[in-house]
Design a protein around this motif. Structure first.
Motif, short mmCIF file in Angstrom:
data_model
loop_
_atom_site.label_atom_id
_atom_site.label_comp_id
_atom_site.label_asym_id
_atom_site.label_seq_id
_atom_site.Cartn_x
_atom_site.Cartn_y
_atom_site.Cartn_z
N LEU A 20 0.84 -1.21 0.00
CA LEU A 20 0.00 0.00 0.00
C LEU A 20 0.87 1.26 0.00
O LEU A 20 0.62 2.20 -0.76
N PHE A 21 1.92 1.25 0.83
CA PHE A 21 2.78 2.43 0.94
C PHE A 21 3.54 2.67 -0.38
O PHE A 21 3.75 3.82 -0.76
N VAL A 22 3.94 1.59 -1.04
CA VAL A 22 4.62 1.77 -2.33
C VAL A 22 3.63 2.30 -3.37
O VAL A 22 3.95 3.22 -4.13
N ARG A 23 2.40 1.74 -3.37
CA ARG A 23 1.38 2.23 -4.30
C ARG A 23 1.22 3.74 -4.15
O ARG A 23 1.11 4.47 -5.13
N ASP A 24 1.20 4.19 -2.91
CA ASP A 24 0.94 5.60 -2.63
C ASP A 24 2.22 6.42 -2.48
O ASP A 24 2.19 7.56 -2.03
N ARG A 25 3.34 5.80 -2.87
CA ARG A 25 4.64 6.46 -2.93
C ARG A 25 5.06 7.08 -1.59
O ARG A 25 5.69 8.12 -1.56
N CYS B 28 -1.99 15.12 4.25
CA CYS B 28 -1.12 16.31 4.37
C CYS B 28 -0.08 16.37 3.27
O CYS B 28 0.58 17.40 3.10
N GLY B 29 0.11 15.27 2.53
CA GLY B 29 1.03 15.30 1.40
C GLY B 29 2.49 15.11 1.78
O GLY B 29 3.36 15.19 0.91
N HIS B 30 2.77 14.87 3.05
CA HIS B 30 4.16 14.66 3.44
C HIS B 30 4.64 13.27 3.05
O HIS B 30 3.90 12.29 3.20
N ARG B 31 5.85 13.20 2.59
CA ARG B 31 6.48 11.92 2.30
C ARG B 31 7.13 11.43 3.59
O ARG B 31 7.86 12.18 4.24
N CYS B 32 6.83 10.18 3.98
CA CYS B 32 7.29 9.68 5.28
C CYS B 32 8.02 8.36 5.12
O CYS B 32 7.93 7.68 4.10
N LEU B 33 8.73 7.99 6.19
CA LEU B 33 9.34 6.66 6.26
C LEU B 33 8.22 5.66 6.55
O LEU B 33 7.21 6.01 7.19
N LEU C 246 4.12 5.64 8.75
CA LEU C 246 2.90 5.60 7.95
C LEU C 246 1.92 4.56 8.48
O LEU C 246 2.32 3.62 9.18
N THR C 247 0.66 4.71 8.13
CA THR C 247 -0.38 3.78 8.56
C THR C 247 -1.31 3.47 7.40
O THR C 247 -1.37 4.22 6.42
N ARG C 248 -2.03 2.35 7.55
CA ARG C 248 -3.09 2.00 6.60
C ARG C 248 -4.35 2.72 7.07
O ARG C 248 -4.88 2.39 8.13
N GLU C 249 -4.80 3.68 6.31
CA GLU C 249 -5.95 4.49 6.70
C GLU C 249 -7.19 3.99 5.96
O GLU C 249 -7.17 3.86 4.74
N ASN D 146 -10.66 1.06 -0.34
CA ASN D 146 -11.03 1.81 0.87
C ASN D 146 -9.82 2.15 1.71
O ASN D 146 -9.96 2.70 2.80
N CYS D 147 -8.64 1.80 1.24
CA CYS D 147 -7.44 2.06 2.03
C CYS D 147 -6.53 3.06 1.33
O CYS D 147 -6.39 3.04 0.11
N ILE D 148 -5.90 3.88 2.15
CA ILE D 148 -4.99 4.90 1.63
C ILE D 148 -3.87 5.06 2.65
O ILE D 148 -4.04 4.72 3.82
N THR D 149 -2.75 5.57 2.20
CA THR D 149 -1.61 5.78 3.10
C THR D 149 -1.78 7.10 3.84
O THR D 149 -2.07 8.12 3.21
N ALA D 150 -1.61 7.07 5.16
CA ALA D 150 -1.68 8.30 5.95
C ALA D 150 -0.59 8.29 7.01
O ALA D 150 -0.24 7.23 7.54
#
Ligand SMILES: [Zn+2]
Length: 185
Positions: A83-88, A94-99, A103-106, A121-125
Motif C-alpha cells: 500500500l505504501f509503495v502504491r501511494d509512494r 497532508c502530502g508529506h512523504r514519510c518513512l 505511515l499507517t493504513r488508513e 477503501n485504504c490509503i496511506t496516511a
C-alpha cells in the motif's frame, strides 16, 4: 537478485531466488526467457564429460505448465508494505512523504462504521493525520484526499512486491501497467 517468474503466457507469477530458478532450469521447466543471462550458477562435475555443470539464469523466465487462471482474476492481496509503495510513501491528507514506520493504513470509510479492508477503501496516511481523522469520514473531518485509491493490476502488484527490481524486469512489468498508475509518476 530475484528472478521474475512468468507463466508460459507471460503473466507474472512470483519473485523467486536464483537458486529456485536453477532448480526449474535443471528440471527443464523453463519455456522461454527474456533478456541476457544475469547470473551463472555452477553445479557439480559431470563424470562423463569432465566438465562442471553450468546454468545461466535469466532475470525473467517463463515456466512450462498450465496457466492458473484464478490468480489472474483475483485482486492482489493488500499489505501495508505494498500500500505504501502504491501511494509512494505520501500521506493522502497532508502530502508529506514519510518513512514506512511513520505511515499507517488508513481506512477512508472507517471499519468501525462498516468500511472494508480493501485496496479501494485504504490509503496511506501519516500517524498524526490518521489520529486526527479518527473514525470519521473525510468529509466529516474536513480532510480531503490528495490522491485516490485504486486496485493494482497483477503486473503492478509484482512491482509493489519486488525488493530489488532489475531494469529489464521493471521495463517488462511497467509495459503492462496502466498509464494512470502512480508508478509511472
Ligand atoms: Zn499526514
Amino acid at each position: 537478485m530475484d528472478v521474475l517468474q512468468l507463466d508460459v503466457s507471460g503473466r507474472p507469477q512470483a519473485w523467486i531466488t536464483t537458486r529456485e530458478a536453477a532448480v526449474i532450469y535443471a528440471s527443464d521447466g523453463v519455456a522461454w526467457t527474456l533478456g541476457d543471462p544475469c547470473q551463472v550458477l555452477r553445479g557439480g562435475w559431470q563424470r562423463i564429460t569432465g566438465r562442471q555443470s553450468r546454468i545461466e539464469v535469466h532475470s525473467i523466465i517463463a515456466v512450462r505448465g498450465a496457466v492458473p487462471s484464478r490468480a489472474w482474476r483475483q485482486a492482489p492481496a493488500l499489505t501495508n508494505a505494498k500500500l505504501f509503495v502504491r501511494d509512494r510513501f505520501i500521506c493522502a491528507y497532508c502530502g508529506h512523504r514519510c518513512l514506512p514506520e511513520d505511515l499507517t493504513r488508513e481506512h477512508i470509510h472507517p471499519t468501525s462504521r462498516g468500511g472494508q479492508d480493501t485496496w479501494m477503501n485504504c490509503i496511506t496516511a501519516c500517524r498524526p493525520c490518521n489520529g486526527r481523522k479518527g473514525s470519521r469520514l473525510p468529509e466529516e473531518a474536513r480532510m480531503s484526499l490528495l490522491y485516490l485509491p485504486y486496485v493494482p493490476s497483477l503486473h503492478e502488484d509484482m512491482i509493489l512486491r519486488g525488493r530489488r527490481i532489475l531494469a529489464d524486469q521493471m521495463e517488462f512489468l511497467l509495459a503492462s501497467v496502466p498509464r494512470s498508475s502512480r508508478l509511472h509518476g
